[in-house]
Design an enzyme around this catalytic site. Structure first.
Site, PDB file in Angstrom:
ATOM      1  N   ASP A  55       0.834  -1.200   0.000  1.00 40.56           N
ATOM      2  CA  ASP A  55       0.000   0.000   0.000  1.00 40.56           C
ATOM      3  C   ASP A  55       0.872   1.255   0.000  1.00 40.56           C
ATOM      4  O   ASP A  55       1.351   1.697   1.040  1.00 40.56           O
ATOM      5  CB  ASP A  55      -0.926  -0.013   1.234  1.00 40.56           C
ATOM      6  N   LYS A  79       1.606   7.926   0.425  1.00 40.94           N
ATOM      7  CA  LYS A  79       1.968   7.952   1.841  1.00 40.94           C
ATOM      8  C   LYS A  79       3.324   8.608   2.014  1.00 40.94           C
ATOM      9  O   LYS A  79       4.158   8.536   1.112  1.00 40.94           O
ATOM     10  CB  LYS A  79       2.050   6.520   2.377  1.00 40.94           C
ATOM     11  N   ARG A 103     -11.138  -0.407   2.043  1.00 43.15           N
ATOM     12  CA  ARG A 103     -12.606  -0.468   2.004  1.00 43.15           C
ATOM     13  C   ARG A 103     -13.118  -0.625   0.574  1.00 43.15           C
ATOM     14  O   ARG A 103     -14.172  -1.212   0.355  1.00 43.15           O
ATOM     15  CB  ARG A 103     -13.186   0.767   2.698  1.00 43.15           C
TER      16      ARG A 103
HETATM   17  N1  BES Z   1      -3.228   0.226   5.216  1.00 44.86           N
HETATM   18  C1  BES Z   1      -3.606   1.471   5.756  1.00 44.86           C
HETATM   19  C2  BES Z   1      -3.910   1.414   7.241  1.00 44.86           C
HETATM   20  C3  BES Z   1      -2.749   1.119   8.135  1.00 44.86           C
HETATM   21  C4  BES Z   1      -2.065   2.146   8.758  1.00 44.86           C
HETATM   22  C5  BES Z   1      -2.373  -0.165   8.419  1.00 44.86           C
HETATM   23  C6  BES Z   1      -1.033   1.872   9.614  1.00 44.86           C
HETATM   24  C7  BES Z   1      -1.323  -0.455   9.274  1.00 44.86           C
HETATM   25  C8  BES Z   1      -0.658   0.576   9.875  1.00 44.86           C
HETATM   26  C9  BES Z   1      -4.864   1.982   5.050  1.00 44.86           C
HETATM   27  O1  BES Z   1      -5.009   1.601   3.727  1.00 44.86           O
HETATM   28  C10 BES Z   1      -4.800   3.454   5.059  1.00 44.86           C
HETATM   29  O2  BES Z   1      -3.929   3.994   4.436  1.00 44.86           O
HETATM   30  N2  BES Z   1      -5.714   4.076   5.760  1.00 44.86           N
HETATM   31  C11 BES Z   1      -5.761   5.497   5.845  1.00 44.86           C
HETATM   32  C12 BES Z   1      -7.186   5.902   5.673  1.00 44.86           C
HETATM   33  C13 BES Z   1      -7.373   7.360   5.514  1.00 44.86           C
HETATM   34  C14 BES Z   1      -6.784   7.845   4.206  1.00 44.86           C
HETATM   35  C15 BES Z   1      -8.856   7.643   5.558  1.00 44.86           C
HETATM   36  C16 BES Z   1      -5.231   5.886   7.215  1.00 44.86           C
HETATM   37  O3  BES Z   1      -5.468   5.153   8.169  1.00 44.86           O
HETATM   38  O4  BES Z   1      -4.547   6.890   7.310  1.00 44.86           O
HETATM   39 ZN    ZN Z   2      -4.109  -0.117   3.183  1.00 43.00          ZN
HETATM   40 MN    MN Z   3      -4.033   2.901   2.398  1.00 39.15          MN
END
Ligand code: BES
Ligand code: ZN
Ligand code: MN
Length: 529
Positions: A299, A306, A380
């Site tokens: 991801d 990120k 999601r």
């Molecule tokens: N895979 C991440 C969530 C995650 C964060 C897993 C840290 C393990 C450790 C997920 O896809 C993500 O990026 N979520 C975002 C959502 C936001 C953009 C609404 C997040 O949590 O920042």
């Molecule tokens: Zn993710």
């Molecule tokens: Mn993500």
């Protein structure tokens, strides 16, 4: 076979090698009265200097000298500390590993699991090959923590303690070369060994075996464990245990209308896969339990890229999927009389010329449209189409498992998984399974009030709920696709892996899921012997 089917990286195991890997340890039961001659005796010591009941025969055979030894030794006072002693006289054990247990009256189920974890670490790092472990006593013994429970947990935790990420070694050394050196663990028990206890030991081991697969898949780097690798691993698992596995390719997914899931993988050179594993172990026509795993093999965040810090940890973004593999391996190993369908949406979230843009609108398989405001809220988008696909099984219940939100890590840390459900009984059942295995979850709300954070001017919903209650709004998003059945969602973003110098997958929530499945199997048919 596609190009990705063979492990293109020769330093790593093929999917089939990974799936076939067994625990590098044997575990059995013995009645404590039968003294043995193991290399190592693991001896719990309570705060008052007393020993577990199952250690009494050893102590008696040595005229109480084990107890004396435990009293005199400089065993550190902290609960869970261990001390390895070389024991010269007597021939029942050459070495004794003392294990500090704390007050007998306070030694409950939780303390039991913690003590076992330290014992497992110490035992696994020792070079001994035969190990006797008198079962520890727990205060609330006959209520929840029956002997069978103690045996099952000991078996799981001890086997799990031997886990090593051996995947990079397979290719050069082969998997079964050191089979001769497999350590033999014996759990010593006061009472006679019954088939029920044997089964408890076996199921504990099967859970550890499932956890090992989950950890291996998680720990593999993103350049090896991509969607194609997960698909091949699923096929290998099906082949190993004789259940059908269906892999939908991009075109199949497009035909089903999975625009949402496909939007995530669009910029990756590695095409998406949608994996369906069908374990039908119940003779009755029982509605299946459906497990859905988030399988984002890496991801990056996509165009909503990120930041770079710890980005390597995003190889763990398929740990939900990995836990579905692990749970299914456990179920299949024990041939549980259950019907379980495992579904994995396997995609890689990359930026690039074909990538989804923030503001893009897609139609999910359910027909509901989604404005993708942030391409990093991708889990999601994959899960929603899997939730819709699950309807065709008319499931008894659906549990999705996903490293879904950073917000869940902020809320619950690395200790506890987030649990959401549209059914109170299912939520309670899962929470109890978490408590019973020490793989705990905590329920968070799915109240209507949160839904409005998903409003969009251009589609039925947006994929972004804003910063407040991020774990809740992510779950709210999913709930819109799970209206047709009993459903629970486990957010394992904090619990599936640890960073830092102990960086690795934890194998969670396989213990929780396994407990759930084992209990369900017990209630639908007598446990297999
Ligand atoms: N895979 C991440 C969530 C995650 C964060 C897993 C840290 C393990 C450790 C997920 O896809 C993500 O990026 N979520 C975002 C959502 C936001 C953009 C609404 C997040 O949590 O920042
Ligand atoms: Zn993710
Ligand atoms: Mn993500």
């Amino acid at each position: 076979m596609s190009a990705s089917a063979k492990s293109s990286n020769p330093a790593h195991a093929t999917p089939a090698e990974l799936v076939r890997r067994r625990e590098p340890v044997q575990i059995g039961l013995r009645q404590a009265a039968q003294l043995g001659k193991a290399d190592l005796l693991v001896l719990g010591v309570y705060a008052d200097g007393s020993l577990p009941n199952a250690a009494q025969p050893f102590d008696a055979a040595l005229d109480g000298r084990l107890r004396e030894l435990a009293k005199q030794a400089d065993l550190p006072p902290k609960i869970g500390e261990t001390l390895l002693l070389y024991y010269a006289s007597g021939d029942t054990a050459r070495r004794v590993l003392l294990l500090r247990l704390g007050p007998r009256k306070e030694f409950d189920g939780k303390a039991y699991l913690k003590a076992l974890e330290s014992a497992a670490r110490a035992v696994a790092s020792s070079s001994t090959r035969s190990i006797d472990i008198p079962l520890l006593d727990v205060v609330d013994d006959d209520a929840e923590h029956t002997t069978a429970w103690r045996v099952q947990q000991a078996s799981r935790v001890l086997c799990d303690g031997y886990y090593k990420f051996a995947a990079p070694l397979f290719a050069s050394k082969g998997i079964s070369k050191d089979a001769a050196a497999v350590p033999q663990l014996s759990l010593l028990i006061e009472e006679p060994i019954t088939p029920e206890l044997e089964y408890a030991a076996r199921s504990g081991r099967a859970i550890a075996e499932g956890m090992a697969l989950t950890k291996d898949l998680g720990n593999l780097p993103g350049n090896v464990c991509n969607p194609g690798y997960l698909a091949e691993a699923a096929k290998a698992l099906g082949q190993e245990f004789g259940f059908p596995v269906e892999v939908l390719e991009r075109e199949d997914m497009a035909k089903l209308g999975m625009e949402s899931a496909l939007a995530v993988g669009k910029a990756s050179a590695e095409p998406c896969r949608f994996i369906v594993m069908k374990y039908f172990g119940s003779e009755a026509e029982q509605p299946p339990i459906v497990l859905i795993g988030k399988g984002v093999t890496f991801d990056t965040g996509g165009v909503s890229l990120k930041p770079g810090d710890d980005l390597d940890m995003m190889k763990y973004d398929m740990c939900g999927a990995a836990s579905v593999f692990g749970a299914l391996k456990m179920v299949a190993r024990l041939a549980l009389p259950l019907n379980v369908v495992g579904i994995v949406g396997a995609v890689e979230n990359m930026p690039g010329g074909r990538a989804t843009r923030p503001g893009d609108v897609v139609r999910s398989m359910s027909g509901q449209t989604i404005e993708i405001l942030n391409t990093d809220a991708e889990g999601r988008l994959v899960l929603c189409d899997a939730l819709t696909y699950a309807e065709r099984f008319q499931p008894a219940c659906v549990i999705d498992i996903a490293t879904l939100t950073g917000a869940c890590v902020i809320a619950l840390g690395s200790q506890t998984s987030g649990l959401f459900a549209n059914d109170d009984a299912l939520a309670e059942e899962l929470l109890q399974c978490g408590t019973d295995t020490g793989d705990r979850a905590w329920r968070l709300p799915l109240w209507e009030e949160y839904q409005e954070q998903l409003k969009s001017n251009f589609a039925d919903m947006s994929n972004l709920g804003g910063r407040p209650a991020g774990a809740v709004t992510a779950a709210c998003f999913l709930s819109r696709f799970a209206k047709g059945y009993r459903w629970a969602h486990l957010d394992i973003a904090g619990t599936a892996s640890v960073g830092g110098d102990r960086k690795g997958a934890t194998g969670r929530p396989v213990p929780l899921l396994s407990e759930f499945l084992l209990k369900r199997a017990e209630h639908t048919a007598p446990a297999p012997r």
